[in-house]
Design a protein around this motif. Structure first.
Motif, PDB file in Angstrom:
ATOM      1  N   TRP A   1      43.946 -23.473 102.084  1.00 31.12           N
ATOM      2  CA  TRP A   1      42.712 -22.868 102.572  1.00 31.12           C
ATOM      3  C   TRP A   1      41.624 -22.712 101.511  1.00 31.12           C
ATOM      4  CZ3 TRP A   1      43.867 -23.577 107.305  1.00 31.12           C
ATOM      5  CH2 TRP A   1      45.159 -23.314 107.802  1.00 31.12           C
ATOM      6  N   PRO A   2      41.912 -22.281 100.287  1.00 24.16           N
ATOM      7  CA  PRO A   2      40.835 -22.099  99.316  1.00 24.16           C
ATOM      8  C   PRO A   2      40.188 -23.402  98.853  1.00 24.16           C
ATOM      9  CG  PRO A   2      42.786 -20.822  98.698  1.00 24.16           C
ATOM     10  CD  PRO A   2      43.207 -21.775  99.761  1.00 24.16           C
ATOM     11  N   CYS A   3      40.831 -24.538  99.177  1.00 21.29           N
ATOM     12  CA  CYS A   3      40.318 -25.821  98.680  1.00 21.29           C
ATOM     13  C   CYS A   3      39.618 -26.661  99.744  1.00 21.29           C
ATOM     14  CB  CYS A   3      41.470 -26.641  98.071  1.00 21.29           C
ATOM     15  SG  CYS A   3      42.170 -25.904  96.592  1.00 21.29           S
ATOM     16  N   LEU A   4      39.694 -26.260 100.996  1.00 23.64           N
ATOM     17  CA  LEU A   4      39.117 -27.089 102.062  1.00 23.64           C
ATOM     18  C   LEU A   4      37.601 -27.186 101.939  1.00 23.64           C
ATOM     19  CD1 LEU A   4      41.308 -26.047 105.131  1.00 23.64           C
ATOM     20  CD2 LEU A   4      41.223 -28.298 104.023  1.00 23.64           C
ATOM     21  N   ALA A   5      36.907 -26.054 101.916  1.00 24.02           N
ATOM     22  CA  ALA A   5      35.446 -26.092 101.828  1.00 24.02           C
ATOM     23  C   ALA A   5      34.975 -26.713 100.518  1.00 24.02           C
ATOM     24  CB  ALA A   5      34.865 -24.688 102.011  1.00 24.02           C
ATOM     25  N   PRO A   6      35.558 -26.360  99.357  1.00 18.97           N
ATOM     26  CA  PRO A   6      35.136 -27.027  98.128  1.00 18.97           C
ATOM     27  C   PRO A   6      35.381 -28.535  98.145  1.00 18.97           C
ATOM     28  CG  PRO A   6      36.236 -24.979  97.587  1.00 18.97           C
ATOM     29  CD  PRO A   6      36.436 -25.201  99.058  1.00 18.97           C
ATOM     30  N   SER A   7      36.453 -28.976  98.785  1.00 23.98           N
ATOM     31  CA  SER A   7      36.715 -30.419  98.861  1.00 23.98           C
ATOM     32  C   SER A   7      35.633 -31.122  99.671  1.00 23.98           C
ATOM     33  CB  SER A   7      38.090 -30.683  99.479  1.00 23.98           C
ATOM     34  OG  SER A   7      39.128 -30.244  98.632  1.00 23.98           O
ATOM     35  N   LEU A   8      35.212 -30.500 100.761  1.00 26.00           N
ATOM     36  CA  LEU A   8      34.114 -31.068 101.555  1.00 26.00           C
ATOM     37  C   LEU A   8      32.820 -31.096 100.741  1.00 26.00           C
ATOM     38  CD1 LEU A   8      34.806 -29.396 105.014  1.00 26.00           C
ATOM     39  CD2 LEU A   8      34.929 -31.839 104.500  1.00 26.00           C
ATOM     40  N   MET A   9      32.575 -30.035  99.972  1.00 30.09           N
ATOM     41  CA  MET A   9      31.383 -30.004  99.129  1.00 30.09           C
ATOM     42  C   MET A   9      31.419 -31.131  98.101  1.00 30.09           C
ATOM     43  SD  MET A   9      30.169 -29.155  95.889  1.00 30.09           S
ATOM     44  CE  MET A   9      31.283 -27.956  95.157  1.00 30.09           C
TER      45      MET A   9
END
Length: 294
Positions: A225-233
């Motif tokens: 979960w903590p890496c999903l949004a940063p990965s998209l960014m």
């Protein structure tokens, strides 16, 4: 045992398999070079596959001072490995803490990177999560110093992005926990304080990230979960980046899903080495959905 020496005199242990184009693996906070055993065996058939222990992780040196640990040093330690093996350039692959180091290696030493693979990159990166992450890093260091590695491993191995591994592969997870308990409490605490807590947010680096042209693969588990949004960014900002998401998967990609992870990395490296990995077509960044204005 083979080792490299950094510019500040720290000895880094490494192991390797195979010959050919160098492929360097950079481990996560809860791992070490042994986390990449499946990759050393698989990729050693076609590459000079190398995994090393970061500073603070025996048999690499364990500096006593927190000042000897930083995000910049973690990136430059990868350079020390390349210099030791006489490699002008290498493919560099990291997970979590190792992915941050890999990314910063690409920013600081882009001329030495053939490609970058960033797995599980993003813990604490989101602006509204930074304060919480830094507080957790401080608490983690205090726990390590107070209770030691065995007690820490018993708790950390069952975190919200580790239970996926425990559920699908109890035997593999038990080994992961056992190896984690063998780490240095001093080195792990100092890593939390010097590298993890103090690293800059990825969201503050978007201008520099936008200038990366080295072929880049971003990999994350869909329950990390903590890496999903940063990965998209990262996918949006880095013009040479592709994004892969592993289903029903947490954080420890190389040990939790070694076959799927190896297959993704295999395909990526094959495209890079044949000159087929693309830069993003700027037409894909249209502000409209269909490309047809209303």
């Amino acid at each position: 045992m083979p080792s490299a020496t950094t510019d500040d005199g720290i000895r880094l242990h490494y192991e390797e398999s195979g010959s050919g184009t160098p492929l360097v693996f950079v481990h996560e906070f809860a791992g070490d070079h042994r986390s990449y055993e499946a990759q050393l065996r698989h990729f050693g058939r076609r590459y000079r596959a190398i995994a090393f222990n970061a500073r603070g992780y025996p048999p690499s040196d364990v500096p006593e001072s927190v000042a000897a640990y930083s995000q910049a040093r973690a990136a430059d330690d990868i350079l020390a490995i390349l210099d030791q093996i006489g490699a002008p350039r290498a493919h560099v692959v990291g997970i979590s803490m190792g992915a941050f180091a890999t990314l910063h290696f690409g920013l600081r030493h882009h001329d030495r990177a053939l490609s970058l693979c960033l797995g599980g990159c993003g813990y604490g990166a989101e602006p509204d999560r930074q304060a919480t992450f830094r507080a957790e890093a401080t608490a983690t260091a205090e726990l390590l110093r107070r209770d030691g590695m065995a007690a820490f491993a018993e708790r950390y191995a069952y975190g919200p992005t580790r239970v996926q591994f425990a559920n699908k592969d109890p035997r593999g997870h038990a080994e992961f926990k056992r190896l984690l308990a063998e780490h240095s409490a001093v080195g792990s605490a100092n890593t939390q304080l010097g590298v993890q807590r103090e690293r800059p947010s990825l969201y503050d680096l978007t201008d520099a990230l936008g200038r990366i042209t080295v072929p880049t693969l971003i990999v994350t588990g869909d329950e990390d979960w903590p890496c999903l949004a940063p990965s998209l960014m990262l996918k949006r900002v880095i013009p040479s980046a592709g994004l892969a998401i592993l289903p029903n998967t947490g954080h420890a990609l190389s040990v939790e899903e070694p076959d799927a992870y190896n297959a993704l990395l295999d395909a990526f490296l094959a495209q890079v080495e044949t000159g087929r990995w693309p830069m993003r077509d700027p037409r894909s960044a249209s502000a409209t959905i269909t490309g047809i204005a209303g």
